[in-house]
Design a protein around this motif. Structure first.
Motif, PDB file in Angstrom:
ATOM      1  N   GLU A 175      12.465  51.603 -11.210  1.00 62.81           N
ATOM      2  CA  GLU A 175      12.358  52.138 -12.563  1.00 62.81           C
ATOM      3  C   GLU A 175      12.436  50.991 -13.569  1.00 62.81           C
ATOM      4  OE1 GLU A 175      16.186  53.789 -14.327  1.00 62.81           O
ATOM      5  OE2 GLU A 175      16.474  54.262 -12.205  1.00 62.81           O
ATOM      6  N   GLY A 176      12.454  51.335 -14.872  1.00 64.45           N
ATOM      7  CA  GLY A 176      12.517  50.320 -15.910  1.00 64.45           C
ATOM      8  C   GLY A 176      11.132  49.947 -16.399  1.00 64.45           C
ATOM      9  N   GLU A 177      10.980  48.713 -16.831  1.00 68.38           N
ATOM     10  CA  GLU A 177       9.700  48.223 -17.333  1.00 68.38           C
ATOM     11  C   GLU A 177       8.756  47.921 -16.170  1.00 68.38           C
ATOM     12  OE1 GLU A 177       8.831  48.273 -20.304  1.00 68.38           O
ATOM     13  OE2 GLU A 177      10.615  48.133 -21.569  1.00 68.38           O
ATOM     14  N   ALA A 178       7.556  48.453 -16.242  1.00 66.10           N
ATOM     15  CA  ALA A 178       6.595  48.287 -15.154  1.00 66.10           C
ATOM     16  C   ALA A 178       6.245  46.829 -14.913  1.00 66.10           C
ATOM     17  CB  ALA A 178       5.335  49.079 -15.462  1.00 66.10           C
ATOM     18  N   TRP A 179       6.387  46.006 -15.933  1.00 65.67           N
ATOM     19  CA  TRP A 179       5.989  44.599 -15.795  1.00 65.67           C
ATOM     20  C   TRP A 179       6.927  43.809 -14.893  1.00 65.67           C
ATOM     21  CZ3 TRP A 179       1.251  43.696 -17.040  1.00 65.67           C
ATOM     22  CH2 TRP A 179       0.628  44.515 -17.989  1.00 65.67           C
ATOM     23  N   ASN A 180       8.002  44.450 -14.414  1.00 63.72           N
ATOM     24  CA  ASN A 180       8.886  43.778 -13.470  1.00 63.72           C
ATOM     25  C   ASN A 180       8.343  43.788 -12.034  1.00 63.72           C
ATOM     26  OD1 ASN A 180      11.043  42.921 -15.170  1.00 63.72           O
ATOM     27  ND2 ASN A 180      11.666  45.050 -15.376  1.00 63.72           N
ATOM     28  N   ASN A 221       9.828  53.870 -16.345  1.00 67.61           N
ATOM     29  CA  ASN A 221      10.017  54.967 -17.298  1.00 67.61           C
ATOM     30  C   ASN A 221      10.110  54.531 -18.756  1.00 67.61           C
ATOM     31  OD1 ASN A 221      12.428  53.649 -16.981  1.00 67.61           O
ATOM     32  ND2 ASN A 221      13.595  55.426 -16.283  1.00 67.61           N
ATOM     33  N   ARG A 222       9.518  53.389 -19.103  1.00 64.66           N
ATOM     34  CA  ARG A 222       9.651  52.918 -20.482  1.00 64.66           C
ATOM     35  C   ARG A 222       8.310  52.733 -21.192  1.00 64.66           C
ATOM     36  NH1 ARG A 222      14.355  48.429 -19.139  1.00 64.66           N
ATOM     37  NH2 ARG A 222      15.796  49.913 -18.164  1.00 64.66           N
ATOM     38  N   PHE A 223       7.238  53.269 -20.617  1.00 64.05           N
ATOM     39  CA  PHE A 223       5.927  53.126 -21.246  1.00 64.05           C
ATOM     40  C   PHE A 223       5.931  53.690 -22.667  1.00 64.05           C
ATOM     41  CE2 PHE A 223       4.664  53.103 -16.718  1.00 64.05           C
ATOM     42  CZ  PHE A 223       3.876  51.971 -16.699  1.00 64.05           C
ATOM     43  N   LYS A 224       6.585  54.808 -22.853  1.00 65.29           N
ATOM     44  CA  LYS A 224       6.527  55.500 -24.147  1.00 65.29           C
ATOM     45  C   LYS A 224       7.412  54.860 -25.205  1.00 65.29           C
ATOM     46  CE  LYS A 224       5.210  59.788 -21.860  1.00 65.29           C
ATOM     47  NZ  LYS A 224       5.634  61.108 -21.363  1.00 65.29           N
ATOM     48  N   GLN A 240       3.538  60.950 -15.318  1.00 62.40           N
ATOM     49  CA  GLN A 240       3.887  61.500 -16.640  1.00 62.40           C
ATOM     50  C   GLN A 240       4.697  60.547 -17.499  1.00 62.40           C
ATOM     51  OE1 GLN A 240       4.093  63.196 -13.688  1.00 62.40           O
ATOM     52  NE2 GLN A 240       4.377  65.398 -14.054  1.00 62.40           N
ATOM     53  N   HIS A 241       5.256  59.502 -16.916  1.00 63.36           N
ATOM     54  CA  HIS A 241       5.964  58.513 -17.736  1.00 63.36           C
ATOM     55  C   HIS A 241       4.989  57.632 -18.529  1.00 63.36           C
ATOM     56  CE1 HIS A 241       9.944  59.521 -16.624  1.00 63.36           C
ATOM     57  NE2 HIS A 241       9.924  59.020 -15.401  1.00 63.36           N
ATOM     58  N   THR A 242       3.711  57.608 -18.109  1.00 61.32           N
ATOM     59  CA  THR A 242       2.725  56.815 -18.841  1.00 61.32           C
ATOM     60  C   THR A 242       2.240  57.584 -20.056  1.00 61.32           C
ATOM     61  OG1 THR A 242       0.751  57.664 -17.713  1.00 61.32           O
ATOM     62  CG2 THR A 242       1.971  55.890 -16.610  1.00 61.32           C
ATOM     63  N   HIS A 243       1.372  56.978 -20.842  1.00 61.02           N
ATOM     64  CA  HIS A 243       0.787  57.660 -22.001  1.00 61.02           C
ATOM     65  C   HIS A 243      -0.262  58.685 -21.579  1.00 61.02           C
ATOM     66  CE1 HIS A 243       2.269  55.443 -25.670  1.00 61.02           C
ATOM     67  NE2 HIS A 243       2.718  54.656 -24.699  1.00 61.02           N
ATOM     68  N   TYR A 244      -0.834  58.519 -20.374  1.00 58.83           N
ATOM     69  CA  TYR A 244      -1.908  59.413 -19.945  1.00 58.83           C
ATOM     70  C   TYR A 244      -1.333  60.795 -19.629  1.00 58.83           C
ATOM     71  CZ  TYR A 244      -4.357  54.957 -19.184  1.00 58.83           C
ATOM     72  OH  TYR A 244      -4.922  53.713 -19.335  1.00 58.83           O
ATOM     73  N   ALA A 245      -1.995  61.828 -20.169  1.00 60.22           N
ATOM     74  CA  ALA A 245      -1.448  63.179 -20.035  1.00 60.22           C
ATOM     75  C   ALA A 245      -2.351  64.122 -19.265  1.00 60.22           C
ATOM     76  CB  ALA A 245      -1.159  63.767 -21.420  1.00 60.22           C
TER      77      ALA A 245
END
Length: 956
Positions: free
Chosen positions: A622-627, A656-659, A693-698
């Motif tokens: 979890e956390g920032e995807a860039w990790n 879980n931090r995209f938003k 669903q954690h991304t901006h895409y819905a």
């Protein structure tokens, strides 16, 4: 004779047609109350039960289901030690090379040490040697007609004492645990209980229950017996008295302390850990002349860690004779989390990551001599613990399997084999990388051969040869397509494997190097809303592992590097569940790179026929995807890329931090991770995140964001290999039944309606089932409620008490069946239960299908029931049937075309048959599909709980 044969074949045909294809059951309440008409929730908007009615229903479910699954007391182990050992012995080792010399480096000497331990150890040994009648001899404490006593801080909750004991002749040894000048436990043992070679004694104490267990050589000789004096509130000393002559060794006292934290309900302490051995310092450890006679022996992978070995660096030494060679390379699966590699007292590499290592060691080796390989593994401690993490943060550090490869100057660096096309012959695509570190070209040829390898070895079935010129210095990449006639495809039903031999020859046709791998011929695609393996519809049904396993003292040590027997155990657990998939999902940290890349899981899965969702050690939870480890991810892929069991790459669980950022972060991450993985492999599906669903895409095609705005997704979002799926817990986390009745959710509905990509439920239900508490008496997690306890309020109506553990398991099993059944009706293409076995949250995690001690819960069996290829049930989730409600049966089928008969039987929970119904000659088309049958209503019966049994048989 002809008549006899006719009768024989008639009997065989009768036997085949008479055997059920599948059996399933559903528990329902029937009532004459019109208020129950329609689809009734268990608990929710259309509920009919009150809370106590729900609990009673669950008790009825537990009683019937446990008998139905032939485990009435819910106390059977799902896997035995004999089965595990048998599987380990049957696993076929990977084949070796014939031209290059490949030397597996096993039989290492190992040692753990941290600065100052030698001095501290001297003081501890002096204490024991100074006891009258005691002396240390041959690394054991000898006791002659004496008593030793050790005092410590009070143990007032739960603890474990273990040691090895040996007595001579008619001697007797007595163990006492004391507190407040009173004896709480007293055990006298003599040669009748102890063998002459030494026995392992374990005492588990529980001060909350004033009881203890005692095991001798694994046999329970005192089963949660009352303590000698139950007024003792804390243990503060133990003593060992020997009448005659005896020895003790490996004395270990492990204490557990209760704390007010639902995720970490207790923490552990090492009170005493004494092996009565000297602990010399390690100066000169990398030298050829260093004395390592006191070090232990170990094969690889070898791991160190946990509280007992915290902060110790892990040292390994191996002497190996090396003959003639032109180039030499060390291939190291991983040096986790980093360390040093030495050869003949020289540093050849300092490693600062978990990536697979290929280290050229040509100049460090002495030809035709014995060479010393020495490795230091740095200790590790969690930086960002997550809620499931043990309170022991010293996650194991280890050296993965390592081999020495002696090659020619021009060598084959790697070979990747994938299936491009299937037909009467398979077209196998090969990427071969060659390296020639000189100023000139190498001219010669490449030959690639295919041989059947598993389950049986056979003669060569395909061969290819081509002349090549290898450019100097660079890694030169070649691509070859090879036809394999009449291929034996790899699938769970037929896990056929080939040995692929790649030979490099010089201009004169002389072999100079070879590379050998195993692989399977199979394709993976998604289309028409389904997953296809080898062009046939398939599902990925199974569970995930998390890497947390009991006993508590080794949970952290073996998190990332489990013993081989544990790998076998978990694969057997999956196989016995009718499952075909394991999600390799080991983790201990959040917000940072975690995961494993253990090829042993893939080797087992290849031969057992189990699909793998593979995360690699570059994955994040979890956390920032860039990790995500973008640099390491392709390196980890390369290490396991030829294993056909791996069908899906998973880059992250649920960042879980995209938003928290604008949409560019979603766009850029999906673009980068997809390109990173697809550049390395185009033969498997790719999951950038298992929680979209954690991304901006819905929605499915990325035309809407989560706020309803029109957007345009990056092209990679719709790429052919990119998956859809999520973690849809319709009955989990305390949800009421209305959520299941109204399924699917908006995201899933959008993806399923597209009827394009497959849709996977990467984690689902998330419901808790208490263990059978009788089976874990004396364990530190005994009678501890999980942090998940409050889920019962939302799902059942109140918390289920400890003595309602059977009802708790019934809820987990009942909701699992009903939810998975509905999701299959909706078109879901696979499930991964979180998780397979217990161990997380210090053993108190109750979502797993199997408890901490190998006992399957009821949900294990309902998962097994829904994972059958062909089965029948009712087509809704109506729990209470009113007077107007009808049963609408359906058949779910996955596989070849067939014709079946369905037999439906209504029974009381006690087994009395009330009514029968049958449907004959049901046509099941090839592939995956649902066949709806004619609805019907049972005759009127008394109000109450009834069982509806469904049985499918081949039509005569």
């Amino acid at each position: 004779m002809k008549k006899a044969l006719t009768v024989y074949f008639l009997l065989i045909n009768f036997y085949i047609t008479a055997q059920p294809i599948s059996r399933t059951f559903e528990l329902r309440y029937f009532t004459s109350d019109p208020a129950a008409n329609g689809e009734t929730d268990f608990k929710g908007e259309t509920e009919w039960f009150n809370t106590e009615g729900r609990v009673q229903f669950l008790n009825e479910y537990a009683n019937f289901a446990s008998r139905y699954f032939d485990n009435p007391e819910l106390d059977k182990e799902i896997v035995t030690e004999e089965e595990i050992g048998d599987l380990v012995r049957k696993m076929k080792p990977q084949p070796g090379t014939k031209i290059r010399q490949t030397i597996p480096l096993n039989g290492w000497k190992t040692y753990g040490y941290k600065k100052g331990q030698d001095i501290q150890n001297e003081k501890e040994l002096e204490f024991w040697n100074n006891i009258p009648g005691a002396r240390i001899i041959n690394d054991k404490l000898e006791l002659r007609n004496t008593t030793i006593k050790k005092e410590f801080g009070p143990l007032n909750w739960r603890f474990k004492l273990e040691c090895k004991v040996m007595v001579a002749g008619n001697s007797q040894v007595t163990f006492k645990l004391k507190g407040e000048d009173k004896t709480a436990v007293s055990l006298a043992l003599n040669k009748e209980e102890l063998n002459t070679e030494g026995s392992e004694l374990v005492i588990e104490g529980d001060m909350t229950q004033k009881r203890f267990n005692c095991y001798v050589n694994g046999k329970l000789i005192h089963d949660f017996a009352l303590m000698t004096d139950t007024t003792v509130t804390a243990i503060s000393a133990f003593s060992v008295s020997v009448s005659g002559n005896g020895f003790i060794d490996d004395l270990f006292l492990f204490n557990h302390v209760l704390q007010d934290n639902a995720n970490y309900p207790y923490y552990s302490q090492v009170i005493l850990d004494e092996d009565f051995e000297e602990k010399p310092a390690i100066e000169g450890w990398q030298s050829v002349y260093f004395d390592d006679s006191h070090w232990k022996k170990s094969d690889l992978p070898a791991v160190h860690g946990g509280l007992r070995e915290k902060e110790e660096s892990f040292y390994l030494r191996k002497k190996q004779y090396v003959g003639e060679f032109e180039r030499a390379f060390l291939q190291i699966e991983t040096l986790d989390p980093g360390g040093e590699v030495w050869i003949n007292n020289e540093v050849v590499a300092v490693v600062n990551n978990r990536h697979p290592q290929e280290i050229e060691v040509t100049r460090f080796l002495n030809k035709n001599q014995e060479n010393l390989f020495a490795v230091k593994v740095n200790p590790y401690k969690l930086n960002f613990p997550m809620p499931h993490t043990p309170t022991d943060h010293h996650i194991g550090w280890f050296l993965g399997r390592t081999k020495l490869e002696l090659t020619s100057k021009c060598r084959i660096k790697s070979v990747v084999a994938t299936t491009r096309e299937l037909g009467e012959e398979a077209i196998q695509a090969h990427k071969v990388i060659l390296q020639y570190p000189t100023r000139n070209f190498f001219e010669g040829s490449i030959e690639i051969n295919y041989y059947p390898w598993f389950p049986e070895e056979g003669e060569r079935v395909a061969s290819f040869s081509r002349e090549i010129k290898v450019r100097p210095r660079i890694a030169h990449e070649f691509h070859f397509d090879i036809p394999v006639p009449s291929p034996g495809l790899w699938s769970p039903e037929s896990p056929n494997l080939y040995r692929v031999e790649t030979i490099l020859k010089d201009k004169e046709g002389n072999p100079v190097d070879d590379f050998v791998t195993t692989t399977g011929i199979r394709t993976v695609k998604q289309a028409n809303g389904h997953l296809y393996i080898n062009g046939k519809a398939e599902m990925l049904n199974g569970a995930q592992i998390m890497g947390f396993r009991t006993p508590i003292e080794t949970t952290s040590k073996y998190n990332r590097c489990a013993p081989l027997e544990t790998v076998a155990e978990e694969m057997l657990m999956i196989k016995k569940m009718n499952a075909n998939m394991l999600r390799v999902h080991v983790h201990a940290e959040k917000d940072t790179v975690d995961g494993i890349n253990d090829p042993r899981y893939a080797e087992f899965a290849d031969q057992m026929g189990i699909y793998l969702i593979w995360s690699t050690a570059g994955f994040i939870r979890e956390g920032e995807a860039w990790n995500v480890d973008f640099e390491g991810y392709p390196k980890f892929m390369k290490q396991v890329i030829n294993h056909p069991s791996i069908v899906l790459w998973e880059a992250s669980n649920h960042p879980n931090r995209f938003k928290l950022h604008d949409i560019s972060e979603t766009h850029d991450y999906i673009k980068k991770i997809y390109q990173t993985i697809s550049d390395a492999d185009q033969s498997r599906l790719i999951s950038p995140t298992s929680f979209w669903q954690h991304t901006h895409y819905a929605n499915y095609d990325g035309t809407l964001d989560y706020q309803g705005n029109s957007i345009t997704a990056v092209p990679e979002y719709m790429a052919a290999l990119n998956t859809r799926g999520s973690q849809d817990a319709y009955t989990g986390y305390g949800a009421d039944w209305s959520r299941l009745r109204n399924a699917p959710n908006d995201w899933a509905a959008s993806c399923l309606a597209a009827n394009d990509k497959a849709y996977f439920n990467f984690e689902h239900e998330e419901s808790a089932g208490q263990p059978n508490w009788e089976l874990c008496k004396g364990k530190p997690w005994y009678l501890i409620h999980s942090y998940e306890w409050d889920y019962d309020k939302g799902s059942v109506g109140r918390r289920l008490t400890l003595d309602e553990w059977r009802a708790s398991q019934a809820w987990q099993a009942f909701s699992a069946w009903e939810s998975m059944k509905k999701q299959m009706l909706l078109g879901y293409d696979g499930f991964s239960w979180c998780c397979l076995r217990g161990g997380a949250n210090m053993g108190t995690y109750q979502k797993p299908l199997i408890d901490n001690l190998r006992h399957p819960k009821l949900a294990y069996y309902t998962n097994k029931m829904v994972f059958q290829k062909t089965w029948a049930a009712s087509n809704n989730v109506d729990v209470v049937y009113g007077p107007e409600d009808e049963v609408i049966p359906f058949v779910h089928h996955l596989g070849k075309k067939k014709q079946v008969d369905l037999f439906v039987e209504l029974q009381t929970p006690e087994g009395k048959t009330i009514e029968k119904k049958s449907f004959e000659n049901i046509q099941l088309p090839e592939g995956r599909g649902i066949v709806q049958l004619e609805k019907f209503r049972f005759k009127k019966m008394k109000d109450g709980v009834y069982v509806i049994k469904y049985e499918l048989k081949n039509s005569k």
